[in-house]
Design a protein around this motif. Structure first.
Motif, PDB file in Angstrom:
ATOM      1  N   ILE A  33       0.837  -1.206   0.000  1.00  0.00           N
ATOM      2  CA  ILE A  33       0.000   0.000   0.000  1.00  0.00           C
ATOM      3  C   ILE A  33       0.872   1.255   0.000  1.00  0.00           C
ATOM      4  CG2 ILE A  33      -1.598   1.359   1.422  1.00  0.00           C
ATOM      5  CD1 ILE A  33      -2.860  -1.368   2.262  1.00  0.00           C
ATOM      6  N   LEU A  45      -4.496   0.214  -5.920  1.00  0.00           N
ATOM      7  CA  LEU A  45      -5.014   0.008  -4.565  1.00  0.00           C
ATOM      8  C   LEU A  45      -6.454  -0.503  -4.627  1.00  0.00           C
ATOM      9  CD1 LEU A  45      -4.508   0.156  -1.537  1.00  0.00           C
ATOM     10  CD2 LEU A  45      -5.227   2.540  -1.610  1.00  0.00           C
ATOM     11  N   SER A  83      -6.529  -2.367   3.028  1.00  0.00           N
ATOM     12  CA  SER A  83      -6.596  -1.608   1.767  1.00  0.00           C
ATOM     13  C   SER A  83      -7.705  -0.570   1.812  1.00  0.00           C
ATOM     14  CB  SER A  83      -6.827  -2.552   0.587  1.00  0.00           C
ATOM     15  OG  SER A  83      -5.769  -3.454   0.448  1.00  0.00           O
TER      16      SER A  83
END
Length: 161
Positions: A33, A45, A83
């Motif tokens: 990330i 992402l 995420s």
């Protein structure tokens, strides 16, 4: 096929650490990330979020059959929740502020994922992949809301001014 499910479900084996596999899995995806946000490839992402959700739903029956209800070594659901925490977050060019945001988001996600307040624990009670994944997604959403609020209220802390 089960080897692939095991590999993906354990977050590329990041969930095999005996102590705190969820935290380890969250840290593993955090490195990815960080690179994605720093490189400003935000679509990637989103792909990781959707992909980890789909993989989580796909591998959950295998993991529950082999290792019991909501097994700790299955961390792909943590990948989805972590995420989601960063889905609309951006970094400045300052590496230090990016790391502060990353650490804050990680701590917030782990807080909500471990303690399961505000209805998160109710989602975990659902059987199968939706229960395994749902609590992590809600923890990620709460962490995102808190992180955005912190960045908005204390931008100096995060180097956003």
């Amino acid at each position: 096929m089960n080897i692939l499910k095991y590999f993906l479900g354990t977050g590329f084996y990041s969930g095999l650490i005996p102590k705190a596999p969820g935290t380890t899995g969250s840290l593993a995806v955090l490195l990815i990330i960080f690179w994605i946000i720093y490189a400003q490839i935000y679509l990637l992402l989103f792909v990781i979020l959707i992909g980890s959700c789909l993989i989580s739903l796909w591998v959950a029956p295998y993991f529950e059959e082999e290792f019991g209800e909501d097994p700790g070594k299955m961390v792909i659901d943590e990948w989805a929740g972590q995420s989601l925490t960063f889905i609309s977050i951006s970094f400045t060019s300052d590496l230090k502020s990016g790391l502060i945001i990353l650490i804050a988001g990680f701590i917030l996600f782990r807080f909500f994922d471990i303690l399961k307040p505000l209805g998160i624990n109710k989602l975990q009670k659902y059987k199968g992949g939706f229960g395994i994944l749902g609590d992590d997604l809600l923890a990620g959403l709460y962490a995102l809301i808190c992180l955005k609020t912190l960045i908005f209220t204390w931008p100096n802390l995060f180097g956003m001014v």
